[in-house]
Design a protein around this motif. Structure first.
Motif, PDB file in Angstrom:
ATOM      1  N   ARG A   1      -3.499   1.220  -5.296  1.00 39.31           N
ATOM      2  CA  ARG A   1      -2.208   0.731  -5.792  1.00 39.31           C
ATOM      3  C   ARG A   1      -2.202   0.576  -7.308  1.00 39.31           C
ATOM      4  NH1 ARG A   1       1.372   2.140  -2.172  1.00 39.31           N
ATOM      5  NH2 ARG A   1       1.091   1.126  -0.129  1.00 39.31           N
ATOM      6  N   GLU A   2      -3.314   0.134  -7.876  1.00 40.09           N
ATOM      7  CA  GLU A   2      -3.356  -0.115  -9.304  1.00 40.09           C
ATOM      8  C   GLU A   2      -4.691   0.355  -9.869  1.00 40.09           C
ATOM      9  OE1 GLU A   2      -0.907  -4.326  -9.018  1.00 40.09           O
ATOM     10  OE2 GLU A   2      -2.492  -4.101 -10.496  1.00 40.09           O
TER      11      GLU A   2
ATOM     12  N   GLU B   1     -10.133  -5.748  -4.701  1.00 39.19           N
ATOM     13  CA  GLU B   1     -10.166  -5.555  -6.148  1.00 39.19           C
ATOM     14  C   GLU B   1     -11.600  -5.273  -6.588  1.00 39.19           C
ATOM     15  OE1 GLU B   1      -8.240  -8.545  -8.434  1.00 39.19           O
ATOM     16  OE2 GLU B   1      -9.317  -8.056 -10.274  1.00 39.19           O
TER      17      GLU B   1
ATOM     18  N   ARG C   1       3.119  -7.877   3.554  1.00 37.12           N
ATOM     19  CA  ARG C   1       3.752  -6.831   2.759  1.00 37.12           C
ATOM     20  C   ARG C   1       5.093  -7.324   2.231  1.00 37.12           C
ATOM     21  NH1 ARG C   1       2.306  -3.023   7.112  1.00 37.12           N
ATOM     22  NH2 ARG C   1       0.577  -1.743   6.417  1.00 37.12           N
TER      23      ARG C   1
ATOM     24  N   THR D   1      -5.579   2.944   0.146  1.00 39.14           N
ATOM     25  CA  THR D   1      -4.487   3.320  -0.760  1.00 39.14           C
ATOM     26  C   THR D   1      -4.694   2.625  -2.094  1.00 39.14           C
ATOM     27  OG1 THR D   1      -2.958   3.541   1.102  1.00 39.14           O
ATOM     28  CG2 THR D   1      -1.990   3.329  -1.105  1.00 39.14           C
TER      29      THR D   1
ATOM     30  N   GLU E   1      -5.977  -6.512   0.565  1.00 41.14           N
ATOM     31  CA  GLU E   1      -6.047  -6.016  -0.804  1.00 41.14           C
ATOM     32  C   GLU E   1      -7.452  -6.266  -1.356  1.00 41.14           C
ATOM     33  OE1 GLU E   1      -4.355  -7.983  -4.552  1.00 41.14           O
ATOM     34  OE2 GLU E   1      -2.814  -6.506  -3.981  1.00 41.14           O
TER      35      GLU E   1
ATOM     36  N   GLY F   1      -0.390   7.404  -9.668  1.00 41.71           N
ATOM     37  CA  GLY F   1      -0.573   7.824  -8.279  1.00 41.71           C
ATOM     38  C   GLY F   1      -1.885   8.555  -8.102  1.00 41.71           C
TER      39      GLY F   1
ATOM     40  N   ARG G   1      -7.244  -1.852  -7.781  1.00 42.13           N
ATOM     41  CA  ARG G   1      -6.781  -2.595  -6.604  1.00 42.13           C
ATOM     42  C   ARG G   1      -6.330  -1.573  -5.575  1.00 42.13           C
ATOM     43  NH1 ARG G   1      -4.712  -5.511 -10.925  1.00 42.13           N
ATOM     44  NH2 ARG G   1      -5.586  -7.628 -11.135  1.00 42.13           N
ATOM     45  N   CYS G   2      -6.747  -1.819  -4.353  1.00 42.65           N
ATOM     46  CA  CYS G   2      -6.371  -0.910  -3.275  1.00 42.65           C
ATOM     47  C   CYS G   2      -5.981  -1.717  -2.052  1.00 42.65           C
ATOM     48  CB  CYS G   2      -7.518   0.038  -2.933  1.00 42.65           C
ATOM     49  SG  CYS G   2      -8.964  -0.784  -2.219  1.00 42.65           S
ATOM     50  N   GLU G   3      -5.326  -1.052  -1.108  1.00 45.15           N
ATOM     51  CA  GLU G   3      -4.904  -1.680   0.137  1.00 45.15           C
ATOM     52  C   GLU G   3      -5.510  -0.913   1.302  1.00 45.15           C
ATOM     53  OE1 GLU G   3      -0.485  -3.310  -1.227  1.00 45.15           O
ATOM     54  OE2 GLU G   3      -0.695  -1.757   0.311  1.00 45.15           O
TER      55      GLU G   3
ATOM     56  N   GLU H   1       8.310  -1.805   4.203  1.00 45.45           N
ATOM     57  CA  GLU H   1       7.523  -2.395   3.123  1.00 45.45           C
ATOM     58  C   GLU H   1       8.001  -1.867   1.774  1.00 45.45           C
ATOM     59  OE1 GLU H   1       3.471  -2.083   5.787  1.00 45.45           O
ATOM     60  OE2 GLU H   1       3.591  -1.232   3.773  1.00 45.45           O
TER      61      GLU H   1
END
Length: 994
Positions: A863-864, A770, A908, A861, A768, A795, A875-877, A993
């Motif tokens: 996420r936030e 940030e 996860r 990805t 993750e 999204g 925030r991404c993964e 997950e």
């Protein structure tokens, strides 16, 4: 007669006492019959053939010693000149001499009558001059018979060096030991020593300390040979040198014993210097002619001048590259003692008018300094060094050509001396010859260079007479036109006429050059082979000194290739426009490849994206089986199944494959074989004519395909397969387009490798990341700060043309205001309201090149995404095996106020569900999954719909029917999974997950 200047080998005395060359005795005696009262010489071919006794007494020689001697060694210069004139056919002459004076009429001293004789011989009759002339002191009468008018046997000790005859010859008598016993007035005049100083001294008195000759050796030779002649430098009383011609004869008594020696010295310095100068000039000429360059020629010249003259040191100065000053070129020192002066000179430069070299350079004339070591440094800069090494008198002379002074020579003596005109003249002559030789050498070099330039020129050159008949062609003419010199010379330039120019064209050409002007133009000619070519032609008249035209010279610069390149450039400009279209059509494939997690997804994405554009009509992907050496289609788009059924391609030499071994199939198989073997894009730019199309051509043409390219899919050194694309464009797939497709093949290869590796990786952890985005980098944060609301991410998904689309949840402001605010930002491609409920709702935002786009493009990805003011938190993964550092660097580089905050690795979150993500991923294609997710976030499934299918199709950059098909297929597959999950036993439920 002998020819070596020594006494005659056959000389003997006849009964009357004459010394006669035996071979010519009778003729000689006949020639001088009746002349016995005077001294008689017979000269034949420049040498004494006969001399009587009285001649010997007049000239101070034994008659036997005279026979065979060169006339220059026994007679003074006036008599020698008279002998030469009579021998050349002149009339009888009469000359007289006394001391160093020569007169036309007899006044005193010796008179000589020079008369021609038979056989080209000359008779010289010697008598006393006018008896009223002053007699020599203490000489009232001669020792001989008064009637004979013959002087005594030579000066004696009692004469105290005084001779009855003071001519230009120094007469010296020596005793048997070599001491001076008599000293003539001529000797005093020549050497500066008086008789009182000379008589009693050794003969070495006249020899310089560094003389090569030894007086004792000369006297020893005279003892043996009777008479000898020699030349060399002799010394004057004032220390100066003179070049002397010396004749030495031994004096013997009646019994043949040596009583002493008689010497006659003549000053031949002028002749010596003239000879040395001639030799010097010859040496300089050879030096320049043989030298590889100007420096070597000057260096040899300096050395030659110093060796053959009295100069102890010489140097050359040449203009520096800037032309504002002189710099040292080379120097020559006659001894090591002078090396410090040479070393000091190397670092010195002179401006015009400064120092001796600078003054000579500026004045273009020679300058003499009597003592360089004694003048102020303002006059001679190196005064101190010159004084240290003993250099004094100095001379500077310019070397001039038509271009001006090209160098300055300076020479130095090791003694103080007033201007020596002879030295000045000698060096000036050398400099003049050197300048002339340099100019001639330059001219010759220029001529050679010009000839080489013409002979080796890349331009075709020919010369014609005024009627246009070719007189000369250079080798390039032969190469360009195909006509040899023997064919072209004598012909007319019309042999090159292509017929593409009308008569007026040539009429204007001839009118121009006959008016004495230069004509320039573009001419389309034809080679001997018939092949056309184009030249830029310049024709100029060649005129004589009177300005009349003698010839014409034509210089032709072939521009056939240039014309071809111009056509190619026009074609390339058109190609660049197409390339731009191609690039736009290939860009979406990058996103497809980044998201593809299986080989099937890669293949489908490539085919779908290639055919989705207007650039290509169809595409298929084939897998290369190295073991079987064949290519088998895996995926295709834009064509039906029937088209690809026969596309299995065998690449072996036997042509195995769908073509059944036919010649046409082998040709097409070769196209694929080269692509696989070379790893390079192969293209058929015109399917209507190219043999490589083979029997499949008709099927391709029936579908509107005009061109075809085979793109190898490579990873490292391995070829994984091929991508074949078809275009409706004629002459498609030029060099630029093939380059782009080659890059595509590499990217596809990397995507396939990554997808296959991804199948092997199973992990329960994620990384993750940030980031914090400032308002300058995040339009969303900027708008949130202005409106005082909270914006968060529902999204995000890739969109068309390298952008992305995200759905932003709005809290605390009207969604319409948020959409308007975002639309005004440069980084936002578009914004629209999806949902609006007062001050809450959802806004669709299409972004461009910003940090979020960098995350999406690199497979992360998001996420936030949340912001309430000037800073947004993202925030991404990403997978643990991905290049996290490269991702961070790319994101930070995409913005100005973007800062990486934290990196975390975590497990996860998992929960038990009946519908697994893995199962969905296995059933849905990437495009179906994207279309379904986009429809969900955009409210496509809401009632009423928040977004239409046409709007979402535009977001994805696809046609609306394609979007509807993807949504229907994705929905069907998800429903199938739900039904299967409901029917499956509980033990089979998979953990995924959260």
């Amino acid at each position: 007669m002998t020819g070596n200047g020594s006494r005659p080998e056959t000389a003997e005395r006849d009964r009357r006492g004459y010394a006669v060359d035996g071979a010519d005795a009778d003729e000689t005696l006949a020639a001088v019959a009746g002349a016995t009262a005077a001294g008689v010489l017979v000269v034949d071919e420049g040498r004494v053939a006969f001399a009587n006794d009285r001649a010997g007494r007049w000239l101070g020689h034994e008659p036997a010693a005279l026979a065979g001697s060169a006339v220059e060694s026994v007679l003074p210069d006036p008599a020698v000149d008279a002998v030469a004139a009579v021998a050349d056919g002149g009339a009888e002459r009469r000359v007289a001499w006394r001391g160093s004076e020569t007169v036309e009429a007899v006044e005193a001293g010796v008179a000589a009558t020079v008369s021609p004789a038979d056989g080209g011989r000359v008779v010289v009759t010697l008598t006393r001059g006018d008896r009223t002339a002053p007699a020599a002191p203490d000489s009232d009468a001669s020792d001989g018979d008064a009637g004979d008018d013959v002087p005594g046997d030579g000066p004696s000790a009692d004469d105290t060096g005084r001779n009855a005859l003071d001519d230009d010859t120094a007469r010296i008598a020596l005793d048997a030991d070599g001491r001076i016993t008599a000293w003539s007035g001529g000797a005093e005049a020549l050497t500066g020593w008086s008789a009182a100083e000379a008589v009693g001294a050794d003969l070495s008195l006249l020899y310089p300390g560094d003389a090569d000759a030894d007086p004792a050796e000369t006297l020893d030779r005279a003892r043996t040979e009777g008479a000898v002649e020699t030349e060399g430098w002799r010394l004057r009383r004032d220390g100066s040198d003179f070049w002397a011609h010396v004749a030495v004869a031994a004096r013997r008594d009646g019994e043949g014993d040596i009583q002493g020696f008689d010497l006659r010295l003549r000053d031949r310095t002028d002749r010596k210097r003239l000879a040395d100068e001639r030799e010097l000039l010859a040496t300089v000429n050879h030096a320049i002619a043989d030298a590889d360059g100007f420096r070597e020629g000057v260096e040899t010249t300096l050395e030659a001048v110093c060796e053959r003259t009295q100069w102890a040191y010489g140097e050359a100065w040449v203009p520096a590259a800037d032309g504002d000053r002189l710099e040292h070129l080379v120097g020559h020192a006659a001894s090591e003692r002078l090396e410090p002066f040479l070393a000091a000179s190397r670092g010195v430069t002179f401006d015009a008018g400064e120092g001796l070299p600078g003054r000579v350079w500026a004045s273009e004339s020679a300058e003499w300094i009597p003592d360089a070591s004694a003048v102020p440094e303002s006059t001679f800069h190196r005064t101190g060094t010159a004084e240290e090494v003993g250099l004094q008198a100095a001379l500077g002379v310019p070397i001039e050509t038509d271009d001006g002074v090209v160098a300055v020579l300076t020479f130095f003596l090791r003694e103080r001396r007033a201007a020596d005109e002879e030295l000045v003249e000698a060096v000036t002559d050398v400099a003049a010859d050197l300048g002339a030789l340099v100019a001639r050498k330059r001219a010759e070099e220029d001529l050679r260079t010009f000839r080489k330039a013409v002979e080796q020129a890349g331009h075709s050159v020919y010369v014609t007479d005024t009627d246009g008949t070719i007189e000369y062609v250079n080798p390039t003419f032969e190469r360009v036109t195909g006509y040899g010199a023997e064919e072209a010379v004598g012909a007319d330039p019309s042999i090159l006429n292509s017929g593409e120019h009308d008569p007026d064209f040539f009429a204007d050409l001839w009118e121009t050059i006959r008016d004495g002007e230069v004509w320039t133009g573009e001419v389309r000619n034809r080679r001997k082979s018939g092949e056309p070519y184009v030249v830029n032609q310049t024709i100029a008249p060649i005129v004589d000194d009177a300005g009349d035209i003698e010839r014409f010279v034509a210089v032709n610069d072939e521009i056939t290739d240039q014309k071809r390149r111009e056509r190619e450039l026009r074609s390339q400009r058109n190609s660049l426009r197409r390339i731009k279209q191609i690039i736009e059509s290939l860009r979406p494939i990058n996103r497809e490849l980044a998201r593809a997690d299986t080989r099937e997804a890669v293949d489908r994405g490539v085919c779908e994206q290639l055919t989705a554009s207007e650039t290509y009509l169809a595409a298929w992907v084939g897998e290369y089986n190295a073991a079987a050496d064949e290519i088998a289609p895996r995926e295709w788009a834009g064509v039906d199944d029937e088209f690809v059924e026969g596309l299995d391609l065998g690449l072996g030499d036997d042509g195995r494959g769908g073509g059944g071994g036919a010649t046409g199939s082998e040709a097409e198989d070769a196209l694929y074989r080269r692509a696989v073997a070379d790893g390079e894009v192969q293209a058929v730019r015109d399917l209507t004519t190219a043999p490589e199309a083979g029997p499949r051509r008709e099927r391709a043409l029936a579908r509107g395909f005009q061109s075809q390219a085979v793109v190898p899919v490579v990873y490292g050194d391995s070829v994984l397969g091929v991508v074949t694309v078809y275009s409706a464009r004629p002459d498609a797939f030029d060099e630029y387009e093939r380059g782009l497709l080659a890059e595509l093949g590499e990217r596809v290869g990397h995507a396939i490798n990554a997808a296959e590796n991804r199948q092997l990786l199973h992990t329960d952890t994620v990384v993750e990341l940030e980031f914090e985005l400032g308002a300058r980098d995040s339009p969303t944060a900027s708008v949130a700060g202005e409106l005082g609301c909270r914006l968060s991410l529902n999204g995000v998904a890739p969109a068309a043309e390298g952008s992305y689309v995200c759905y932003v949840a709005v809290d605390g402001a009207r969604p319409e205001a948020v959409a308007d605010g975002l639309t005004e930002r440069d980084a936002v491609a578009g914004a629209r309201v999806v949902e609006a409920h007062g001050e809450t709702g959802v806004v669709e935002v299409t972004g461009g090149a910003d940090p979020v786009a960098a995350l999406v493009e690199r497979g992360a990805t998001v996420r936030e995404f949340e912001t309430t003011g000037e800073v947004a938190t993202v925030r991404c993964e990403t997978a643990p095996r991905s290049d996290v550092e490269a991702l961070i660097t790319a994101v930070e580089a995409a913005g100005e106020d973007t800062v990486f905050v934290a990196k975390r690795t975590r497990d996860r979150d998992v929960r038990t569900v009946e519908l697994t993500r893995t199962a969905v991923a296995e059933r849905l294609t990437d495009r179906q999954r994207e279309a379904l997710a986009l429809a969900y976030h955009a409210g496509y499934f809401a009632s009423p719909r928040n977004s239409t299918g046409e709007e979402l199709a535009d977001v994805l950059g696809i046609a609306s029917p394609t979007f509807y098909r993807h949504v229907r297929e994705a929905t069907r597959k998800v429903l199938e999974l739900l039904v299967e999950a409901e029917d499956a036993p509980l033990a089979d439920v998979t953990r995924i997950e959260g």
